[in-house]
Design a protein around this motif. Structure first.
Motif, PDB file in Angstrom:
ATOM      1  N   CYS A  83       0.854  -1.191   0.000  1.00  0.00           N
ATOM      2  CA  CYS A  83       0.000   0.000   0.000  1.00  0.00           C
ATOM      3  C   CYS A  83       0.881   1.229   0.000  1.00  0.00           C
ATOM      4  O   CYS A  83       2.093   1.140   0.066  1.00  0.00           O
ATOM      5  N   PHE A  84       0.223   2.369  -0.065  1.00  0.00           N
ATOM      6  CA  PHE A  84       0.963   3.602  -0.258  1.00  0.00           C
ATOM      7  C   PHE A  84       0.823   4.533   0.939  1.00  0.00           C
ATOM      8  O   PHE A  84      -0.234   4.598   1.573  1.00  0.00           O
ATOM      9  N   THR A  87      -2.437   7.901   0.447  1.00  0.00           N
ATOM     10  CA  THR A  87      -3.521   7.016   0.035  1.00  0.00           C
ATOM     11  C   THR A  87      -3.670   7.001  -1.477  1.00  0.00           C
ATOM     12  O   THR A  87      -3.780   8.042  -2.107  1.00  0.00           O
ATOM     13  N   SER A  88      -3.618   5.818  -2.042  1.00  0.00           N
ATOM     14  CA  SER A  88      -3.670   5.697  -3.491  1.00  0.00           C
ATOM     15  C   SER A  88      -4.821   4.782  -3.893  1.00  0.00           C
ATOM     16  O   SER A  88      -4.649   3.597  -4.105  1.00  0.00           O
ATOM     17  N   VAL A  89      -6.019   5.376  -3.949  1.00  0.00           N
ATOM     18  CA  VAL A  89      -7.191   4.632  -4.399  1.00  0.00           C
ATOM     19  C   VAL A  89      -7.736   5.351  -5.630  1.00  0.00           C
ATOM     20  O   VAL A  89      -7.255   6.412  -5.994  1.00  0.00           O
ATOM     21  N   ASN A  98     -13.433  -0.016  -7.110  1.00  0.00           N
ATOM     22  CA  ASN A  98     -12.045  -0.101  -6.651  1.00  0.00           C
ATOM     23  C   ASN A  98     -11.672  -1.551  -6.382  1.00  0.00           C
ATOM     24  O   ASN A  98     -10.645  -2.042  -6.856  1.00  0.00           O
ATOM     25  N   ASP A 156      -7.261   1.186   0.724  1.00  0.00           N
ATOM     26  CA  ASP A 156      -5.917   1.035   0.176  1.00  0.00           C
ATOM     27  C   ASP A 156      -5.344  -0.333   0.573  1.00  0.00           C
ATOM     28  O   ASP A 156      -4.780  -1.060  -0.259  1.00  0.00           O
TER      29      ASP A 156
ATOM     30  N   ASN B 206      -4.723   6.319 -12.377  1.00  0.00           N
ATOM     31  CA  ASN B 206      -3.646   6.147 -11.404  1.00  0.00           C
ATOM     32  C   ASN B 206      -2.719   5.012 -11.853  1.00  0.00           C
ATOM     33  O   ASN B 206      -2.869   3.868 -11.450  1.00  0.00           O
ATOM     34  N   THR B 208       0.506   4.363 -11.363  1.00  0.00           N
ATOM     35  CA  THR B 208       1.390   3.726 -10.380  1.00  0.00           C
ATOM     36  C   THR B 208       0.630   2.692  -9.568  1.00  0.00           C
ATOM     37  O   THR B 208       1.118   1.593  -9.311  1.00  0.00           O
ATOM     38  N   ARG B 209      -0.597   3.055  -9.164  1.00  0.00           N
ATOM     39  CA  ARG B 209      -1.372   2.140  -8.365  1.00  0.00           C
ATOM     40  C   ARG B 209      -1.690   0.869  -9.153  1.00  0.00           C
ATOM     41  O   ARG B 209      -1.682  -0.245  -8.618  1.00  0.00           O
TER      42      ARG B 209
END
Lengths: 249, 324, 306
Positions: A83-84, A87-89, A98, A156, B206, B208-209
């Motif tokens: 995870c980041f 927050t990377s959603v 998602n 995430d 996104n 990278t994600r």
């Protein structure tokens, strides 16, 4: 045998050595925490391990498979998920979409372009399963970007879990959280250790000492000390590094 | 689990959205018959050209609107398709299906090669490098003196469609183009909601994600880029048969820009965006040309108006109205 | 190959390169500082060329014509920035491309309405019409020498302006880190307007000067825009120094491609094939250069942002 071994990882940015021959291992079922002051090179290390940055030297092995030369997405397929810190959603999509996107990456080909994804019951079941795992089952139709910070962090983590990882890389999962959310996250991580070994990068020392079996301290790109919680707590150099910057109880 | 989410993607106009495409298809299919009776042959030809441009625009909408790849060299692939037809006709091929099929393959191959290099860059650099490759193709075409160089190449005899019929049969060729355009449109609409389409929009939002989720981002983008190039080549091949003429100007960078403009005008990443954009742009051009030789500036003004007043394109306007 | 010919082509390449630099400097600053892709930059170049050609014809004064062209174009640019470009700064590149493409369409029609659809003859000023004997065997058009001199002067002037003045400092601050510059209290809006007007002036100057040695016609802006974009991409978006180096590179590569490639090909290939490929390779040369640079240095030769 260790589940995960990173050996002598090196990363240079111009003249700056951001990661200086770092070696780390994670045992099966273990939570290994990685701490260190700001600028110690934690984020760089996470990016090296997950493959988002190419390493200048060293090797990475997970469950007997050499990952060093693999792209980031291939590493995920071999069981290393992350995870980041930020927050990377997918903020414009619903929680469900998602999760579907994360699940889709690990069951069947994403090059399929004739069938509607919405007709794939298997994917939707897996997505629901993930939602249950992190406690998001009541928010499936909410747009991710509109959710509170703590909930987005859970999402995430759920995205990372979709890979059914052997090793889960959690990059400051408590970043920016209040005490209540943090405690929930601690409980979540404690439950997740049944499924995967965890490499936990975290600033929140409460959380680290609650969760970690082993702690490594990173400073100026090097591993300063590594050992169980008691050892780290008493380590004089570690105390020196943290003196005045963060409280180490 | 609920289905609401997926039906919500087509806001409140579910019924209309279901029958409108079919009604449109029937109306278009009747056009050559009605047109011939009313002596409107020119307009049948005009709509045929419009349908061909829609194929190209739909393919661009797929990589730009869903995939976020702002390519400014799409006309290059149209040109490759058109010149493939020229090369085959020059070599004695007379079957339309052979020539068009080859155009799809050749332009797809070009797109794969160009994409493999270009997709290593991002943003403006991607825009510029796709433009650069299109310019290379343009100059290559100019240098092909065997195919007329700068002056272009006339395709004097129509291609055979089978059963003794040719592309010279205006109505039949119209129906063939309509069928191909309808197929391309349905395929693009379906692909957009398939696994592939979802992965592509994920990459757009996104990247990278997506990589960290385990998606082979580069390969997915390359596949989309290659497919779009192949479809643009198909449009080029049809355009060659439509005009009975091919010249390097097909590949001029302003053609790529116009295609981009039409897609954005209609609505990026929207099912009807490309189709709507092409229709509005070409019909307006045609109407304006009737009245004045200064027909560019109103279009320019419209573009500026769209950028400021309807940033999501014309298709976005319809959304607003139906959900309000 | 004849050294005199090579030298002559070298001068031509430098001249074209310097003119490209005049165009690219404004483009790269606008792009680097405002993060704005302005396709209509070529239209400003066209405006400069048309006004200069017409004023020169009417008044007989070339210098006066160039000054009027620059002034008129800056005025147009001022209005353009106020009405349209200013509102695009915060938008994405695609919106900027679309809107400024709209401006191109309007500009082309406006020029057609004012000066007619056919190309305009721009005459070389009488005093500079003849050749100068640079070397015993090398007569070189005096006008092209003036072009070189003006181009170099402007480049030096721009260098001083950007690196040794307060305005330049603000511009550089904006180019390397816009947020920080805003934070430090730089009135970014004013800097933007200044840079846009400066870019327009340089584009008009280039147009006015190129008029007599190229075709003054509708579409000339679109034709020159692409090489100018190639220049700023090779140089590194936002870097004036990069634009200078890249402009000279592109100018030389393009001119050399046209002058030397065809004979070179003729010496190694069958004549028919050489006649085909010569112009193609020449036209392609600058794009190959750009692709090569981007593969080795993805952010150009002199990236403005660290």
């Amino acid at each position: 045998m260790s589940l995960f071994v990173a050996q002598d990882l090196v990363k240079r940015f111009g003249g700056l050595v951001a990661t200086d021959r770092v070696s780390l291992s994670v045992e099966p079922g273990e939570v290994h925490a990685l701490i260190g002051p700001n600028g110690a090179g934690k984020s760089t290390l996470v990016n090296l391990i997950s493959g988002l940055l190419p390493a200048d030297g060293g090797s990475i092995v997970l469950d007997g498979v050499e990952l060093t030369a693999m792209s980031a997405h291939d590493r995920v397929r071999h069981g290393l998920s992350r995870c980041f810190q930020i927050t990377s959603v997918f903020r414009g999509d619903s929680v469900r979409d998602n999760l579907l996107l994360a699940v889709q990456a690990h069951s069947g080909s994403s090059f399929r372009c004739f069938r509607r994804r919405s007709t794939e019951a298997g994917l939707r079941e897996r997505a629901l399963e993930l939602a249950h795992k992190v406690g998001l089952e009541d928010m499936l139709d909410r747009v991710a970007g509109t959710l509170p910070h703590g909930v987005q962090r859970k999402l995430d983590v759920a995205l990372a879990l979709a890979a059914r990882p052997k090793l889960l890389l959690l990059d400051e999962p408590m970043a920016g959280m209040g005490p209540e959310d943090s405690q929930q996250m601690v409980e979540l991580i404690a439950r997740l250790r049944a499924e995967a070994a965890i490499l936990l990068i975290e600033h929140d020392m409460d959380a680290v000492f609650q969760l970690a079996d082993r702690i490594s301290v990173l400073d100026y790109g090097k591993v300063l000390a590594s050992g169980d919680t008691a050892y780290i707590r008493e380590h004089p150099e570690v105390q020196a590094v943290y003196l005045g910057t963060e409280e180490l109880r | 689990m609920s289905d609401e989410l997926h039906s919500a993607a087509i806001p409140s106009s579910g019924g209309v959205a279901r029958w409108l495409p079919w009604a449109l298809l029937v109306a278009l299919a009747l056009l050559p018959v009605v047109g011939a009776q009313l002596g409107l042959d020119y307009y049948v030809g005009f709509v045929r050209r419009m349908l061909i441009v829609m194929i190209a625009a739909t393919s661009l909408n797929f990589i730009l609107g869903y995939g976020g790849m702002a390519a400014l060299g799409h006309a290059g692939f149209i040109g490759v398709g058109a010149y493939t037809v020229v090369a085959l006709v020059d070599a004695g091929v007379s079957s339309a299906w052979t020539a068009w099929g080859a155009a799809v393959l050749v332009s797809g191959a070009f797109a794969a090669l160009i994409g493999a290099v270009s997709l290593r860059t991002r943003g403006v650099y991607f825009l510029m490098i796709t433009l650069a490759f299109a310019q290379m193709l343009y100059y290559l075409a100019v240098s092909l003196s065997a195919y007329g160089g700068d002056d272009g190449y006339g395709l004097y005899s129509p291609l055979e469609l089978g059963a003794g019929r040719t592309t010279g049969d205006a109505a039949l060729f119209f129906w063939v183009v309509l069928a191909i355009a309808a197929l391309v449109f349905s395929f693009a609409s379906r692909a957009a909601v398939s696994r592939f389409g979802h992965a592509l929009t994920g990459i757009r939002d996104n990247e990278t994600r997506m990589e960290a989720l385990g998606y082979p981002v580069y390969r997915l983008k390359l596949a989309a880029f290659t497919g779009a190039g192949a479809l643009a080549g198909l449009a080029g091949a049809l355009l060659a048969s439509h005009n009975n003429f091919v010249s390097p100007s097909t590949m001029h960078w302003t053609e790529s820009a116009t295609l981009l403009v039409m897609v954005v005008l209609g609505g990026l990443g929207r099912r009807w965006g490309a189709v709507l954009g092409v229709a509005v742009w070409l019909v307006l051009s045609e109407v304006l040309k009737l009245y004045t030789e200064y027909w560019h500036w109103p279009l320019g003004l419209m573009l500026i108006a769209v950028v400021f007043a309807a940033p999501r394109g014309l298709a976005g306007l319809f959304d607003d109205r139906s959900s309000a | 190959m004849d050294p005199i010919f090579v030298f002559e082509q070298l001068l031509n390449g430098l001249g074209f390169g310097l003119m490209l630099f005049l165009l690219a400097a404004g483009l790269t600053l606008v792009f680097g500082i405002m993060d704005t892709m302005n396709l209509a930059h070529g239209s400003l170049y066209m405006a400069g060329a048309y006004v200069a050609a017409r004023v020169h014809e009417a008044s007989g004064s070339f210098v006066g014509a160039v000054l009027v062209a620059v002034a008129a174009t800056v005025l147009v640019a001022f209005v353009l920035e106020l009405l349209i470009v200013k509102r695009l700064y915060a938008r994405d590149h695609l919106a900027q491309v679309i809107a400024t493409f709209g401006v191109i369409l309007i500009a082309d029609d406006a020029v057609k309405a004012i000066w007619g659809p056919s190309p305009v003859m721009a005459t070389t000023p009488a005093a500079l019409a003849g050749p100068v004997q640079l070397l015993p065997e090398l007569p070189y058009p005096a006008y092209r020498l003036v072009l070189l001199a003006v181009g170099l002067l402007v480049a030096v002037g721009l260098y001083v302006l950007v690196n040794h003045t307060r305005v330049g400092m603000l511009v550089r601050a904006g180019a390397s880190n816009r947020k920080m510059a805003e934070f430090m209290g730089v009135r970014v809006g004013r800097v933007f307007s200044f840079v846009f007007a400066l870019g327009a002036a340089l584009a008009a100057l280039a147009g006015a000067l190129m008029g007599p040695i190229s075709a003054v016609q509708i579409g000339m802006g679109e034709a020159i825009l692409i090489p100018a974009l190639v220049v700023i991409v090779i140089g590194g978006i936002g870097s004036v120094r990069g634009a200078f180096v890249a402009a000279l590179l592109v100018g030389l590569v393009d001119t050399a491609g046209r002058a030397f490639l065809p004979p070179l090909l003729r010496s190694v290939l069958p004549p028919a094939l050489a006649a085909d490929l010569g112009p193609a390779f020449a036209g392609i040369a600058m794009y190959v250069l750009m692709a090569a640079v981007l593969i080795l240095k993805p952010a150009g030769l002199f990236p403005a942002r660290a």
